[in-house]
Write a protein that holds these residues in place. Structure first.
Motif, PDB file in Angstrom:
ATOM      1  N   GLN A  94      36.959  23.663  42.808  1.00 65.73           N
ATOM      2  CA  GLN A  94      35.616  23.293  43.220  1.00 65.73           C
ATOM      3  C   GLN A  94      34.558  23.939  42.326  1.00 65.73           C
ATOM      4  OE1 GLN A  94      34.533  21.016  45.416  1.00 65.73           O
ATOM      5  NE2 GLN A  94      36.712  20.482  45.589  1.00 65.73           N
ATOM      6  N   GLN A  95      34.798  25.173  41.894  1.00 64.64           N
ATOM      7  CA  GLN A  95      33.864  25.826  40.974  1.00 64.64           C
ATOM      8  C   GLN A  95      33.790  25.083  39.644  1.00 64.64           C
ATOM      9  OE1 GLN A  95      34.313  30.161  40.610  1.00 64.64           O
ATOM     10  NE2 GLN A  95      35.366  30.161  42.582  1.00 64.64           N
ATOM     11  N   SER A  96      34.953  24.667  39.139  1.00 67.06           N
ATOM     12  CA  SER A  96      34.989  23.901  37.887  1.00 67.06           C
ATOM     13  C   SER A  96      34.259  22.579  38.053  1.00 67.06           C
ATOM     14  CB  SER A  96      36.441  23.648  37.463  1.00 67.06           C
ATOM     15  OG  SER A  96      37.109  24.853  37.170  1.00 67.06           O
ATOM     16  N   LEU A 125      31.257  27.785  30.749  1.00 69.22           N
ATOM     17  CA  LEU A 125      32.216  28.692  30.116  1.00 69.22           C
ATOM     18  C   LEU A 125      32.243  30.048  30.823  1.00 69.22           C
ATOM     19  CD1 LEU A 125      31.575  27.887  26.345  1.00 69.22           C
ATOM     20  CD2 LEU A 125      33.460  27.093  27.793  1.00 69.22           C
ATOM     21  N   LYS A 126      31.086  30.478  31.327  1.00 72.64           N
ATOM     22  CA  LYS A 126      31.021  31.728  32.088  1.00 72.64           C
ATOM     23  C   LYS A 126      31.823  31.582  33.382  1.00 72.64           C
ATOM     24  CE  LYS A 126      27.713  34.889  34.285  1.00 72.64           C
ATOM     25  NZ  LYS A 126      26.255  35.136  34.575  1.00 72.64           N
ATOM     26  N   ALA A 127      31.661  30.430  34.031  1.00 75.01           N
ATOM     27  CA  ALA A 127      32.405  30.174  35.268  1.00 75.01           C
ATOM     28  C   ALA A 127      33.903  30.122  34.995  1.00 75.01           C
ATOM     29  CB  ALA A 127      31.935  28.857  35.897  1.00 75.01           C
ATOM     30  N   ARG A 128      34.280  29.537  33.864  1.00 80.20           N
ATOM     31  CA  ARG A 128      35.704  29.459  33.509  1.00 80.20           C
ATOM     32  C   ARG A 128      36.301  30.846  33.289  1.00 80.20           C
ATOM     33  NH1 ARG A 128      39.417  26.309  34.337  1.00 80.20           N
ATOM     34  NH2 ARG A 128      40.357  26.356  32.255  1.00 80.20           N
ATOM     35  N   LYS A 129      35.533  31.757  32.700  1.00 70.53           N
ATOM     36  CA  LYS A 129      36.017  33.124  32.503  1.00 70.53           C
ATOM     37  C   LYS A 129      36.256  33.799  33.856  1.00 70.53           C
ATOM     38  CE  LYS A 129      34.001  34.121  27.965  1.00 70.53           C
ATOM     39  NZ  LYS A 129      33.049  34.979  27.195  1.00 70.53           N
ATOM     40  N   THR A 130      35.325  33.575  34.782  1.00 73.60           N
ATOM     41  CA  THR A 130      35.469  34.147  36.130  1.00 73.60           C
ATOM     42  C   THR A 130      36.682  33.557  36.829  1.00 73.60           C
ATOM     43  OG1 THR A 130      33.067  34.439  36.319  1.00 73.60           O
ATOM     44  CG2 THR A 130      34.346  34.453  38.367  1.00 73.60           C
ATOM     45  N   ILE A 131      36.849  32.248  36.677  1.00 72.13           N
ATOM     46  CA  ILE A 131      37.979  31.551  37.285  1.00 72.13           C
ATOM     47  C   ILE A 131      39.304  32.105  36.765  1.00 72.13           C
ATOM     48  CG2 ILE A 131      39.228  29.341  37.237  1.00 72.13           C
ATOM     49  CD1 ILE A 131      36.460  27.992  37.544  1.00 72.13           C
ATOM     50  N   LYS A 132      39.371  32.328  35.464  1.00 70.81           N
ATOM     51  CA  LYS A 132      40.602  32.837  34.873  1.00 70.81           C
ATOM     52  C   LYS A 132      40.935  34.237  35.371  1.00 70.81           C
ATOM     53  CE  LYS A 132      40.408  29.960  30.723  1.00 70.81           C
ATOM     54  NZ  LYS A 132      40.476  29.897  29.261  1.00 70.81           N
ATOM     55  N   ILE A 135      42.314  33.794  38.890  1.00 72.65           N
ATOM     56  CA  ILE A 135      43.678  33.270  38.802  1.00 72.65           C
ATOM     57  C   ILE A 135      44.648  34.366  38.363  1.00 72.65           C
ATOM     58  CG2 ILE A 135      45.184  31.720  37.483  1.00 72.65           C
ATOM     59  CD1 ILE A 135      42.945  29.659  37.529  1.00 72.65           C
ATOM     60  N   LYS A 136      44.232  35.159  37.391  1.00 73.59           N
ATOM     61  CA  LYS A 136      45.084  36.253  36.908  1.00 73.59           C
ATOM     62  C   LYS A 136      45.413  37.223  38.032  1.00 73.59           C
ATOM     63  CE  LYS A 136      45.336  39.847  33.351  1.00 73.59           C
ATOM     64  NZ  LYS A 136      44.633  40.497  32.210  1.00 73.59           N
ATOM     65  N   LYS A 137      44.417  37.548  38.855  1.00 73.58           N
ATOM     66  CA  LYS A 137      44.630  38.451  39.985  1.00 73.58           C
ATOM     67  C   LYS A 137      45.563  37.830  41.013  1.00 73.58           C
ATOM     68  CE  LYS A 137      42.144  41.095  43.503  1.00 73.58           C
ATOM     69  NZ  LYS A 137      40.810  41.433  44.079  1.00 73.58           N
ATOM     70  N   CYS A 138      45.358  36.543  41.286  1.00 69.36           N
ATOM     71  CA  CYS A 138      46.201  35.843  42.256  1.00 69.36           C
ATOM     72  C   CYS A 138      47.649  35.789  41.770  1.00 69.36           C
ATOM     73  CB  CYS A 138      45.672  34.433  42.492  1.00 69.36           C
ATOM     74  SG  CYS A 138      46.547  33.509  43.792  1.00 69.36           S
ATOM     75  N   LEU A 139      47.843  35.491  40.490  1.00 73.95           N
ATOM     76  CA  LEU A 139      49.191  35.434  39.927  1.00 73.95           C
ATOM     77  C   LEU A 139      49.859  36.805  39.964  1.00 73.95           C
ATOM     78  CD1 LEU A 139      48.613  33.096  36.836  1.00 73.95           C
ATOM     79  CD2 LEU A 139      49.855  32.540  38.935  1.00 73.95           C
ATOM     80  N   LYS A 140      49.064  37.851  39.777  1.00 72.52           N
ATOM     81  CA  LYS A 140      49.603  39.210  39.847  1.00 72.52           C
ATOM     82  C   LYS A 140      50.076  39.523  41.257  1.00 72.52           C
ATOM     83  CE  LYS A 140      48.432  44.028  38.831  1.00 72.52           C
ATOM     84  NZ  LYS A 140      47.367  44.960  38.358  1.00 72.52           N
ATOM     85  N   ASN A 141      49.298  39.100  42.249  1.00 71.11           N
ATOM     86  CA  ASN A 141      49.684  39.312  43.646  1.00 71.11           C
ATOM     87  C   ASN A 141      50.951  38.546  43.990  1.00 71.11           C
ATOM     88  OD1 ASN A 141      47.463  40.949  44.074  1.00 71.11           O
ATOM     89  ND2 ASN A 141      46.190  39.284  44.854  1.00 71.11           N
ATOM     90  N   ILE A 142      51.046  37.334  43.458  1.00 68.78           N
ATOM     91  CA  ILE A 142      52.233  36.520  43.691  1.00 68.78           C
ATOM     92  C   ILE A 142      53.462  37.183  43.092  1.00 68.78           C
ATOM     93  CG2 ILE A 142      53.387  34.362  43.025  1.00 68.78           C
ATOM     94  CD1 ILE A 142      50.693  32.969  43.295  1.00 68.78           C
ATOM     95  N   SER A 173      44.113  27.477  34.693  1.00 69.31           N
ATOM     96  CA  SER A 173      43.609  28.526  33.818  1.00 69.31           C
ATOM     97  C   SER A 173      43.576  28.076  32.366  1.00 69.31           C
ATOM     98  CB  SER A 173      44.477  29.784  33.949  1.00 69.31           C
ATOM     99  OG  SER A 173      44.017  30.802  33.107  1.00 69.31           O
ATOM    100  N   GLY A 174      44.579  27.308  31.945  1.00 69.84           N
ATOM    101  CA  GLY A 174      44.624  26.795  30.580  1.00 69.84           C
ATOM    102  C   GLY A 174      45.162  27.824  29.613  1.00 69.84           C
TER     103      GLY A 174
END
Length: 267
Positions: A94-96, A125-132, A135-142, A173-174
Motif C-alpha cells: 500500500q505504501q508503494s 525512492l525514500k519510501a522504497r528505502k523505508t520499505i526495504k 522487509i529486512k526486519k520482518c525477514l530477520k524475525n522470520i 524488496s527487489g
C-alpha cells in the motif's frame, strides 16, 4: 530451491477425507514453491494455493482428534508470525501504491516531454528505502523463529506459509543494487514491448520502476519518455492490486485460524 523437513503428521488414526485433501494440497504447494521462480505470476499462484490450504486447515482444526492433539502440545506456534508477515506485506504494498499514485498524478497534469518530477521521485525512492528496511526486519524475525518440535500438522502449515511470505517479501524488496546494465535493460523495456514481454519473467515490475526512477535522479534527466513511465506505473499498480486482493482474503483466513488455535488452547 526450498527444502522441507519430513514429519509424521499427527492426524486421526482413521483416515478422514479432509486429511487426504490436506495432504494433497500441501504436497502441490510444496512442489510449486520449490519449482517456481520469483515472478508475480508464480507468487500469485502460490498465494492463491496457500489461501486454499487454509480453507482445508480450518476444517482440519474442527476434528475432535486434532483438537485433542493440539491441547496436549505445551508449546505451539499460535499463528502470530503468519499474521504479522501477511500484514507487513500488505502495508508495504500500500505504501508503494500511494507513492506511485503521487507520480501518476503529476504525469496526468503535465503532457510535455519536459517535466520535473524530481520531488515525487525522491519521495518514492525514500519510501522504497523505508520499505526495504521494514522487509529486512520482518525477514530477520522470520529467520529467527523456530518451529515447534512436535509433529502436529500445523508446523508443516507454518513452514510452507513462512517460506512463501519470504519469497513474496524478497520480491517486493527487489534487488539490492541496480547496475548500468540494469538501466540499459529498463531503457529497452520502456520503448520495446516485445522485449518487455520477453524479459517479464526475469524482471519484476518493482525493479523496473525502481531502476527507471533512479536513472532519472542519478542521470539528472529532464526529458523523459512520459508514456513509457506511465505504462510502468500502471503495470506495477495493477500488480500490487492483484497481490493485495489475494493477501486480503488470505489474511482473513490467517486470523480465523489463529483465533481457532487460541480458543482450543484456552479450553
Amino acid at each position: 530451491m526450498a527444502s522441507y523437513h519430513t514429519r509424521s503428521i499427527s492426524l486421526p488414526s482413521t483416515s478422514h477425507p479432509i486429511t487426504t485433501q490436506f495432504d494433497e494440497q500441501l504436497c502441490r504447494l510444496r512442489s510449486s514453491q520449490a519449482a517456481s521462480t520469483s515472478s508475480s505470476l508464480s507468487l500469485t499462484h502460490r498465494l492463491t494455493g496457500l489461501t486454499e490450504l487454509y480453507v482445508v486447515v480450518d476444517e482440519m482444526l474442527q476434528l475432535p482428534s486434532n483438537q485433542q492433539s493440539l491441547s496436549q502440545i505445551q508449546v505451539v506456534l499460535d499463528g502470530s508470525l503468519r499474521v504479522h508477515a501477511c500484514s507487513t506485506s500488505r502495508d508495504v504494498l500500500q505504501q508503494s501504491k500511494q507513492r506511485l499514485q503521487d507520480i501518476q498524478s503529476v504525469l496526468r497534469r503535465r503532457c510535455s516531454g519536459e517535466l520535473n518530477i524530481t520531488s515525487e521521485v525522491a519521495e518514492y525512492l525514500k519510501a522504497r528505502k523505508t520499505i526495504k528496511k521494514v522487509i529486512k526486519k520482518c525477514l530477520k524475525n522470520i529467520k529467527s523463529e523456530k518451529a515447534d518440535a512436535s509433529d502436529f500438522f500445523m508446523n508443516d502449515v507454518e513452514e510452507i506459509t513462512i517460506d512463501i511470505f519470504r519469497s513474496l517479501l524478497s520480491y517486493i524488496s527487489g534487488t539490492k543494487s541496480h547496475s548500468k546494465k540494469s538501466w540499459s535493460l529498463v531503457s529497452k523495456l520502456i520503448n520495446k514491448s516485445s522485449e518487455k514481454e520477453e524479459s517479464a519473467a526475469q524482471t519484476s515490475e518493482f525493479d523496473v520502476v525502481d531502476v527507471t526512477l533512479e536513472s532519472i535522479v542519478c542521470q539528472k534527466k529532464t526529458r523523459v519518455n512520459i508514456d513509457g513511465i506511465r505504462n510502468q506505473m500502471v503495470n506495477l499498480e495493477s500488480e500490487i492490486e492483484q497481490l493485495d486482493e489475494i493477501l486480503e482474503c488470505l489474511f482473513r483466513h490467517l486470523v480465523k485460524t489463529r483465533s481457532t488455535l487460541l480458543n482450543i488452547l484456552s479450553n
